[in-house]
Design a protein around this motif. Sequence first.
Motif, PDB file in Angstrom:
ATOM      1  N   GLY A  45      77.305  33.758  80.643  1.00  0.00           N
ATOM      2  CA  GLY A  45      77.264  34.589  79.448  1.00  0.00           C
ATOM      3  C   GLY A  45      76.112  35.579  79.473  1.00  0.00           C
ATOM      4  O   GLY A  45      76.272  36.743  79.109  1.00  0.00           O
ATOM      5  N   GLY A  46      74.951  35.126  79.930  1.00  0.00           N
ATOM      6  CA  GLY A  46      73.790  36.013  80.025  1.00  0.00           C
ATOM      7  C   GLY A  46      73.988  37.093  81.061  1.00  0.00           C
ATOM      8  O   GLY A  46      73.604  38.245  80.860  1.00  0.00           O
ATOM      9  N   THR A  47      74.614  36.725  82.185  1.00  0.00           N
ATOM     10  CA  THR A  47      74.862  37.697  83.246  1.00  0.00           C
ATOM     11  C   THR A  47      75.856  38.753  82.790  1.00  0.00           C
ATOM     12  O   THR A  47      75.643  39.949  82.968  1.00  0.00           O
ATOM     13  N   VAL A  48      76.948  38.319  82.174  1.00  0.00           N
ATOM     14  CA  VAL A  48      77.963  39.262  81.692  1.00  0.00           C
ATOM     15  C   VAL A  48      77.404  40.116  80.560  1.00  0.00           C
ATOM     16  O   VAL A  48      77.609  41.332  80.525  1.00  0.00           O
ATOM     17  N   GLY A  49      76.689  39.494  79.642  1.00  0.00           N
ATOM     18  CA  GLY A  49      76.087  40.248  78.543  1.00  0.00           C
ATOM     19  C   GLY A  49      75.110  41.289  79.042  1.00  0.00           C
ATOM     20  O   GLY A  49      75.094  42.428  78.568  1.00  0.00           O
ATOM     21  N   GLY A  50      74.299  40.910  80.031  1.00  0.00           N
ATOM     22  CA  GLY A  50      73.358  41.854  80.618  1.00  0.00           C
ATOM     23  C   GLY A  50      74.072  43.010  81.294  1.00  0.00           C
ATOM     24  O   GLY A  50      73.641  44.161  81.211  1.00  0.00           O
ATOM     25  N   ALA A  51      75.180  42.700  81.974  1.00  0.00           N
ATOM     26  CA  ALA A  51      75.952  43.748  82.638  1.00  0.00           C
ATOM     27  C   ALA A  51      76.540  44.729  81.629  1.00  0.00           C
ATOM     28  O   ALA A  51      76.520  45.944  81.849  1.00  0.00           O
ATOM     29  N   VAL A  52      77.033  44.206  80.528  1.00  0.00           N
ATOM     30  CA  VAL A  52      77.618  45.078  79.492  1.00  0.00           C
ATOM     31  C   VAL A  52      76.547  45.979  78.889  1.00  0.00           C
ATOM     32  O   VAL A  52      76.725  47.203  78.796  1.00  0.00           O
ATOM     33  N   VAL A  53      75.430  45.386  78.497  1.00  0.00           N
ATOM     34  CA  VAL A  53      74.361  46.178  77.882  1.00  0.00           C
ATOM     35  C   VAL A  53      73.803  47.189  78.882  1.00  0.00           C
ATOM     36  O   VAL A  53      73.611  48.364  78.550  1.00  0.00           O
TER      37      VAL A  53
END
Length: 65
Positions: A45-53
Motif C-alpha cells: 500500500g505504501g509503495t503504490v501510494g507513493g507511486a501515485v503521489v
Amino acid sequence: MSATLVTLALGLSGCAGMSGQDKNTAIGAGAGAVVGGVLTGGSAGGTVGGAVVGGVIGNQVKPPK
C-alpha cells in the motif's frame, strides 16, 4: 528494495520516445514508489501510494524553457 530498483531501472530505460511530461510522470512514480516503500517498511500500500503521489507530482512539474 533491490527488486524495486531493478524495476525502476528497467522502466526508465524505455523512456526514449516519451514527451518531457511523460518522463517526469514516470520518474516521479518510480521515485515515489521507492520512497513510499521505504517509509512504510516495504508495504504494498505504501509503495503504490507513493507511486501515485509521485506520478501526480511528476506530471505537474513543468520542464524549464
